[in-house]
Scaffold this motif. Structure first.
Motif, PDB file in Angstrom:
ATOM      1  N   GLY A  36       0.771  -1.230   0.000  1.00 40.66           N
ATOM      2  CA  GLY A  36       0.000   0.000   0.000  1.00 40.66           C
ATOM      3  C   GLY A  36       0.801   1.278   0.000  1.00 40.66           C
ATOM      4  N   GLY A  37       2.035   1.253   0.424  1.00 42.54           N
ATOM      5  CA  GLY A  37       2.847   2.463   0.454  1.00 42.54           C
ATOM      6  C   GLY A  37       2.468   3.426   1.568  1.00 42.54           C
ATOM      7  N   THR A  38       1.681   2.959   2.538  1.00 42.09           N
ATOM      8  CA  THR A  38       1.297   3.820   3.658  1.00 42.09           C
ATOM      9  C   THR A  38       2.291   3.636   4.792  1.00 42.09           C
ATOM     10  OG1 THR A  38      -0.135   2.109   4.579  1.00 42.09           O
ATOM     11  CG2 THR A  38      -1.144   3.679   3.062  1.00 42.09           C
ATOM     12  N   GLY A  39       2.063   4.336   5.865  1.00 42.28           N
ATOM     13  CA  GLY A  39       2.923   4.208   7.032  1.00 42.28           C
ATOM     14  C   GLY A  39       3.912   5.352   7.136  1.00 42.28           C
ATOM     15  N   VAL A  40       4.735   5.271   8.158  1.00 39.62           N
ATOM     16  CA  VAL A  40       5.729   6.303   8.434  1.00 39.62           C
ATOM     17  C   VAL A  40       7.083   5.815   7.923  1.00 39.62           C
ATOM     18  CG1 VAL A  40       6.873   7.613  10.261  1.00 39.62           C
ATOM     19  CG2 VAL A  40       4.442   7.048  10.468  1.00 39.62           C
ATOM     20  N   ARG A  41       7.755   6.664   7.162  1.00 38.22           N
ATOM     21  CA  ARG A  41       9.078   6.321   6.630  1.00 38.22           C
ATOM     22  C   ARG A  41      10.159   6.900   7.539  1.00 38.22           C
ATOM     23  NH1 ARG A  41       8.371   4.399   1.448  1.00 38.22           N
ATOM     24  NH2 ARG A  41       6.438   5.042   0.467  1.00 38.22           N
ATOM     25  N   THR A  42      11.198   6.112   7.762  1.00 41.31           N
ATOM     26  CA  THR A  42      12.327   6.562   8.561  1.00 41.31           C
ATOM     27  C   THR A  42      13.573   5.810   8.112  1.00 41.31           C
ATOM     28  OG1 THR A  42      13.116   6.952  10.819  1.00 41.31           O
ATOM     29  CG2 THR A  42      11.959   4.880  10.423  1.00 41.31           C
ATOM     30  N   GLU A  43      14.712   6.258   8.589  1.00 45.32           N
ATOM     31  CA  GLU A  43      15.979   5.574   8.291  1.00 45.32           C
ATOM     32  C   GLU A  43      16.324   4.658   9.448  1.00 45.32           C
ATOM     33  OE1 GLU A  43      18.474   5.596   5.716  1.00 45.32           O
ATOM     34  OE2 GLU A  43      16.756   6.361   4.600  1.00 45.32           O
ATOM     35  N   GLY A  44      16.854   3.508   9.111  1.00 48.81           N
ATOM     36  CA  GLY A  44      17.324   2.566  10.113  1.00 48.81           C
ATOM     37  C   GLY A  44      18.731   2.126   9.781  1.00 48.81           C
ATOM     38  N   GLU A  45      19.322   1.376  10.683  1.00 51.33           N
ATOM     39  CA  GLU A  45      20.682   0.880  10.474  1.00 51.33           C
ATOM     40  C   GLU A  45      20.708  -0.617  10.788  1.00 51.33           C
ATOM     41  OE1 GLU A  45      25.113   1.290  12.445  1.00 51.33           O
ATOM     42  OE2 GLU A  45      23.712   2.951  12.659  1.00 51.33           O
ATOM     43  N   CYS A  46      21.365  -1.368   9.916  1.00 50.46           N
ATOM     44  CA  CYS A  46      21.487  -2.812  10.123  1.00 50.46           C
ATOM     45  C   CYS A  46      22.392  -3.066  11.335  1.00 50.46           C
ATOM     46  CB  CYS A  46      22.052  -3.484   8.879  1.00 50.46           C
ATOM     47  SG  CYS A  46      22.220  -5.276   9.065  1.00 50.46           S
ATOM     48  N   VAL A  47      21.868  -3.803  12.295  1.00 54.58           N
ATOM     49  CA  VAL A  47      22.616  -4.059  13.528  1.00 54.58           C
ATOM     50  C   VAL A  47      22.973  -5.527  13.713  1.00 54.58           C
ATOM     51  CG1 VAL A  47      21.702  -2.052  14.742  1.00 54.58           C
ATOM     52  CG2 VAL A  47      20.461  -4.229  14.862  1.00 54.58           C
ATOM     53  N   ASN A  48      22.378  -6.414  12.915  1.00 53.71           N
ATOM     54  CA  ASN A  48      22.645  -7.839  13.090  1.00 53.71           C
ATOM     55  C   ASN A  48      22.176  -8.605  11.861  1.00 53.71           C
ATOM     56  OD1 ASN A  48      23.516 -10.162  14.323  1.00 53.71           O
ATOM     57  ND2 ASN A  48      22.118 -10.035  16.068  1.00 53.71           N
ATOM     58  N   MET A  49      22.553  -9.875  11.800  1.00 56.97           N
ATOM     59  CA  MET A  49      22.128 -10.783  10.725  1.00 56.97           C
ATOM     60  C   MET A  49      21.521 -12.018  11.369  1.00 56.97           C
ATOM     61  SD  MET A  49      23.525  -9.674   7.726  1.00 56.97           S
ATOM     62  CE  MET A  49      24.656  -8.385   7.329  1.00 56.97           C
ATOM     63  N   ARG A  50      20.605 -12.640  10.651  1.00 54.45           N
ATOM     64  CA  ARG A  50      20.034 -13.914  11.107  1.00 54.45           C
ATOM     65  C   ARG A  50      20.187 -14.908   9.957  1.00 54.45           C
ATOM     66  NH1 ARG A  50      14.746 -12.956  13.375  1.00 54.45           N
ATOM     67  NH2 ARG A  50      15.932 -12.559  15.245  1.00 54.45           N
ATOM     68  N   TRP A  51      20.909 -15.993  10.220  1.00 54.98           N
ATOM     69  CA  TRP A  51      21.165 -17.005   9.201  1.00 54.98           C
ATOM     70  C   TRP A  51      20.188 -18.157   9.379  1.00 54.98           C
ATOM     71  CZ3 TRP A  51      24.788 -16.014   5.503  1.00 54.98           C
ATOM     72  CH2 TRP A  51      25.647 -14.944   5.749  1.00 54.98           C
ATOM     73  N   THR A  52      19.671 -18.659   8.261  1.00 51.24           N
ATOM     74  CA  THR A  52      18.777 -19.807   8.313  1.00 51.24           C
ATOM     75  C   THR A  52      19.597 -21.086   8.237  1.00 51.24           C
ATOM     76  OG1 THR A  52      18.490 -20.008   5.921  1.00 51.24           O
ATOM     77  CG2 THR A  52      17.012 -18.487   7.091  1.00 51.24           C
ATOM     78  N   SER A  53      18.950 -22.205   8.500  1.00 49.38           N
ATOM     79  CA  SER A  53      19.657 -23.492   8.419  1.00 49.38           C
ATOM     80  C   SER A  53      20.050 -23.820   6.984  1.00 49.38           C
ATOM     81  CB  SER A  53      18.786 -24.609   8.995  1.00 49.38           C
ATOM     82  OG  SER A  53      17.574 -24.699   8.260  1.00 49.38           O
ATOM     83  N   GLY A  54      19.369 -23.205   6.005  1.00 49.21           N
ATOM     84  CA  GLY A  54      19.696 -23.438   4.605  1.00 49.21           C
ATOM     85  C   GLY A  54      20.783 -22.522   4.072  1.00 49.21           C
ATOM     86  N   GLY A  55      21.346 -21.667   4.930  1.00 45.92           N
ATOM     87  CA  GLY A  55      22.428 -20.793   4.513  1.00 45.92           C
ATOM     88  C   GLY A  55      21.982 -19.429   4.011  1.00 45.92           C
TER      89      GLY A  55
END
Length: 138
Positions: A36-55
């Motif tokens: 929908g393109g609604t909501g509030v836009r803001t900037e964020g910063e990547c702080v972590n990664m999450r790896w799946t069992s499939g890589g």
């Protein structure tokens, strides 16, 4: 015996239908929000990664909402890193908290709707079996 089986399958049908709806409603809400393109836009910063069992890997992005509270958003899992740690990303979030935040305009795959549709389909099949048993019990 047929009456018992009819009631059993009918109750299972209702339970599975309820479960399917409970799974499907948030998925539909999140999909509509993302598209929908609604909501509030803001900037964020990547702080972590999450790896799946499939890589595959998804990035965890921290951002601040309008009230100044720190929140986390997650990208979908991919074979390559979507956002590297320390990089910025655009986050669009629902200030009411009813839908999951969207990172870099990422759309959820439509295949996730199967999570809710499968129990509904099985519930319909069980309902048909229950009706059959109930109709033969009379």
């Amino acid at each position: 015996m047929e009456e018992f089986l009819g009631l059993l399958f009918t109750l299972l049908s209702a339970g599975l239908g309820f479960l399917g709806v409970r799974l499907l409603v948030p998925l539909v809400r999140n999909g509509r929000f993302a598209r929908g393109g609604t909501g509030v836009r803001t900037e964020g910063e990547c702080v972590n990664m999450r790896w799946t069992s499939g890589g595959w890997v998804s990035s965890i992005v921290a951002y601040q909402d309008e009230g100044g509270e720190r929140r986390l958003a997650e990208t979908g899992a991919r074979p390559v890193i979507p956002v590297h740690i320390g990089e910025s990303a655009e986050v669009r979030y629902d200030p009411r908290g009813r839908a999951a935040a969207v990172v870099n305009g990422e759309m959820p795959p439509r295949s996730v709707y199967a999570l809710g549709l499968v129990p509904i389909g099985v519930g319909l099949a069980f309902g048909a079996i229950g009706i059959h048993y109930l109709s033969t019990a009379v």
